[in-house]
Design an enzyme around this catalytic site. Structure first.
Site, short mmCIF file in Angstrom:
data_model
loop_
_atom_site.label_atom_id
_atom_site.label_comp_id
_atom_site.label_asym_id
_atom_site.label_seq_id
_atom_site.Cartn_x
_atom_site.Cartn_y
_atom_site.Cartn_z
N ARG A 1 -1.14 23.46 2.87
CA ARG A 1 -1.74 23.28 1.52
C ARG A 1 -1.25 21.99 0.86
NH1 ARG A 1 -3.96 26.15 3.96
NH2 ARG A 1 -4.22 28.38 3.79
N GLU B 1 1.02 29.64 -7.13
CA GLU B 1 0.17 28.89 -6.20
C GLU B 1 -0.88 28.05 -6.94
OE1 GLU B 1 -1.14 31.10 -2.82
OE2 GLU B 1 -2.24 29.37 -2.06
N SER C 1 -5.63 33.19 -5.71
CA SER C 1 -4.33 33.87 -5.66
C SER C 1 -3.36 33.13 -6.57
CB SER C 1 -3.76 33.85 -4.25
OG SER C 1 -4.62 34.57 -3.41
C1 LIG Z 1 -11.81 33.24 -5.68
C2 LIG Z 1 -10.98 32.10 -5.13
C3 LIG Z 1 -10.56 32.15 -3.81
C4 LIG Z 1 -9.80 31.10 -3.30
N1 LIG Z 1 -9.41 31.17 -1.98
C5 LIG Z 1 -8.71 30.15 -1.44
C6 LIG Z 1 -8.34 30.20 -0.05
O1 LIG Z 1 -8.64 31.12 0.67
N2 LIG Z 1 -7.65 29.15 0.44
C7 LIG Z 1 -7.31 28.05 -0.32
O2 LIG Z 1 -6.71 27.12 0.22
N3 LIG Z 1 -7.64 27.99 -1.63
C8 LIG Z 1 -8.34 28.99 -2.21
N4 LIG Z 1 -8.70 28.95 -3.54
C9 LIG Z 1 -8.30 27.79 -4.35
C10 LIG Z 1 -9.41 26.71 -4.49
O3 LIG Z 1 -10.59 27.14 -3.88
C11 LIG Z 1 -8.98 25.41 -3.84
O4 LIG Z 1 -7.78 24.96 -4.41
C12 LIG Z 1 -10.05 24.32 -3.99
O5 LIG Z 1 -9.74 23.22 -3.16
C13 LIG Z 1 -10.20 23.83 -5.41
O6 LIG Z 1 -11.32 22.95 -5.46
P1 LIG Z 1 -11.88 22.45 -6.84
O7 LIG Z 1 -12.96 21.48 -6.58
O8 LIG Z 1 -12.23 23.61 -7.68
O9 LIG Z 1 -10.59 21.68 -7.41
P2 LIG Z 1 -9.95 21.80 -8.87
O10 LIG Z 1 -9.47 23.18 -9.08
O11 LIG Z 1 -10.86 21.21 -9.87
O12 LIG Z 1 -8.70 20.83 -8.70
C14 LIG Z 1 -7.63 21.22 -7.86
C15 LIG Z 1 -6.73 19.99 -7.65
O13 LIG Z 1 -7.43 19.01 -6.89
C16 LIG Z 1 -7.49 17.77 -7.61
N5 LIG Z 1 -8.78 17.16 -7.27
C17 LIG Z 1 -10.01 17.62 -7.54
N6 LIG Z 1 -10.95 16.81 -7.02
C18 LIG Z 1 -10.28 15.81 -6.40
C19 LIG Z 1 -10.68 14.64 -5.66
N7 LIG Z 1 -11.96 14.32 -5.45
N8 LIG Z 1 -9.69 13.84 -5.19
C20 LIG Z 1 -8.39 14.12 -5.37
N9 LIG Z 1 -7.95 15.20 -6.06
C21 LIG Z 1 -8.90 16.03 -6.56
C22 LIG Z 1 -7.31 18.14 -9.06
O14 LIG Z 1 -6.76 17.06 -9.82
C23 LIG Z 1 -6.35 19.30 -8.96
O15 LIG Z 1 -5.03 18.81 -8.83
C24 LIG Z 1 -9.45 29.99 -4.10
C25 LIG Z 1 -9.89 29.95 -5.44
C26 LIG Z 1 -10.65 30.99 -5.95
C27 LIG Z 1 -11.13 30.93 -7.37
#
Ligand SMILES: Cc1cc2nc3c(=O)[nH]c(=O)nc-3n(C[C@H](O)[C@H](O)[C@H](O)COP(=O)(O)OP(=O)(O)OC[C@H]3O[C@@H](n4cnc5c(N)ncnc54)[C@H](O)[C@@H]3O)c2cc1C
Length: 321
Positions: free
Chosen positions: A167, A316, A221
């Site tokens: 991660r 997390e 989570s």
């Molecule tokens: C129901 C649910 C289930 C999930 N299951 C999992 C799982 O199984 N495994 C897992 O690993 N995660 C899981 N997650 C967490 C989430 O899906 C991941 O962290 C995902 O990558 C977040 O993407 P986002 O676009 O929403 O990023 P955001 O939440 O908007 O941002 C997360 C981070 O990424 C940064 N960021 C966003 N875009 C960029 C970019 N283009 N370049 C650089 N940095 C950037 C942001 O600044 C922030 O620090 C889950 C979340 C939910 C709600």
């Protein structure tokens, strides 16, 4: 690139929590994103934060006196099959679109991410993973743009440069890099293999809907499962009856959902935020929850774990100050 003022983040973020941002820079493609970086260099706002879908963020309730760059494009329009199973896409493409584009091009290798919310860029940054797969398995390279660096700030990082860990990645550790685009190396598949990959993808989506409280806003989570040896041992010293589950069901870790439930905190509620009864390691927004409510629940769980086992469980999700 659109610059919007005084935008309610709770309307944009997956968790529906967050105050008002002074500036919102909408970066719906690579030109937009490069302009957003230039805008930041010229305007020098006090704070800058990059968001994708916001599915892993708890944004503060108050005024965010700075700029939020929203890197999201959800129409699949930037995706391109370069040949040999390689797909390139803008960092703001929603991961689910990428998976479905890959299937349409006869490519497999991303089906583990079925139902995982988020954008391609955030997935690279956080090396997201599920069901035994991780971004590192299929990522060839990523273009990144640096905030606050002079000159031509776009550069390409190879898989080795990205130095993925659990991660984690170089992008995350660097702190000022935004993923502009990513190139994935997937596998061309015959019709039978493609059908099986589509089934795996659908099964993963179904699993999430059956196990996770997808019907309410949440941010995944909240706590990492207990994985440090000495902490697992402390839990087992208090609850020796779960030794077999640790070994057989949780691969040497202790499930935080289980701990929260056994400490009597399933359904624990502060304001409009609540520990989900469907999955106890999720905190759902019942509608109108505030970051302060979520933080209070987290603090309550941490205090209970510390009082019982003598250590504080690690969060997390990303809590922004
Ligand atoms: C129901 C649910 C289930 C999930 N299951 C999992 C799982 O199984 N495994 C897992 O690993 N995660 C899981 N997650 C967490 C989430 O899906 C991941 O962290 C995902 O990558 C977040 O993407 P986002 O676009 O929403 O990023 P955001 O939440 O908007 O941002 C997360 C981070 O990424 C940064 N960021 C966003 N875009 C960029 C970019 N283009 N370049 C650089 N940095 C950037 C942001 O600044 C922030 O620090 C889950 C979340 C939910 C709600």
């Amino acid at each position: 690139m659109q610059v919007l003022r005084d935008v309610a983040l709770s309307e944009l973020l997956w968790y529906r929590i967050g105050g008002t941002a002074r500036y919102l820079l909408e970066a719906r493609g690579r030109d937009d994103l490069c302009r957003a970086v230039e805008w930041v260099a010229a305007q020098r706002p006090d704070r800058v934060f990059v968001i994708g879908l916001g599915s892993n963020l708890v944004f503060p309730d108050g005024y965010f006196d700075g700029a939020v760059i929203r890197v999201v494009r959800d129409d699949g329009g930037s995706l391109c099959h370069l040949g040999d199973g390689r797909i390139e896409g803008y960092g703001g493409e929603v991961l689910d679109r990428v998976i479905r584009f890959a299937f349409d091009e006869g490519l497999v290798g991303l089906e583990w991410a079925g139902g995982l919310p988020g954008t391609l860029g955030a997935a690279v940054r956080g090396n997201v993973g599920a069901f035994g797969g991780e971004m590192t398995d299929c990522l060839e390279s990523a273009e990144v743009v640096a905030l606050g660096e002079p000159g031509d700030a776009v550069r390409t990082l190879s898989h080795a440069d990205l130095a993925f860990a659990y991660r984690d990645s170089y992008v995350k550790r660097a702190g000022n890099l935004i993923v502009l685009s990513a190139t994935l190396a997937l596998e061309p598949a015959d019709p039978a293999r493609l059908a099986s990959a589509r089934e795996t993808y659908e099964a993963n989506v179904r699993y999430r809907h059956s196990r996770h409280p997808m019907e309410l806003p949440n941010c995944g989570s909240v706590f990492k499962n207990i994985h440090r040896r000495e902490q697992v041992e402390r839990v087992l010293a208090v609850w020796p009856d779960i030794e077999e589950r640790v070994r057989n069901d949780w691969h040497g870790k202790v499930s935080m959902g289980y701990i929260i439930s056994r400490l009597g905190l399933a359904g624990y509620q502060v304001g409009r935020a609540r520990v989900s009864e469907k999955h106890n390691n999720f905190i759902v927004n019942l509608g109108g929850a505030r970051a302060a409510d979520v933080r209070a629940i987290i603090a309550r769980i941490q205090a209970a774990v510390e009082a019982t086992f003598g250590f504080v469980p690690e969060v997390e999700i990303e809590l922004i100050d």
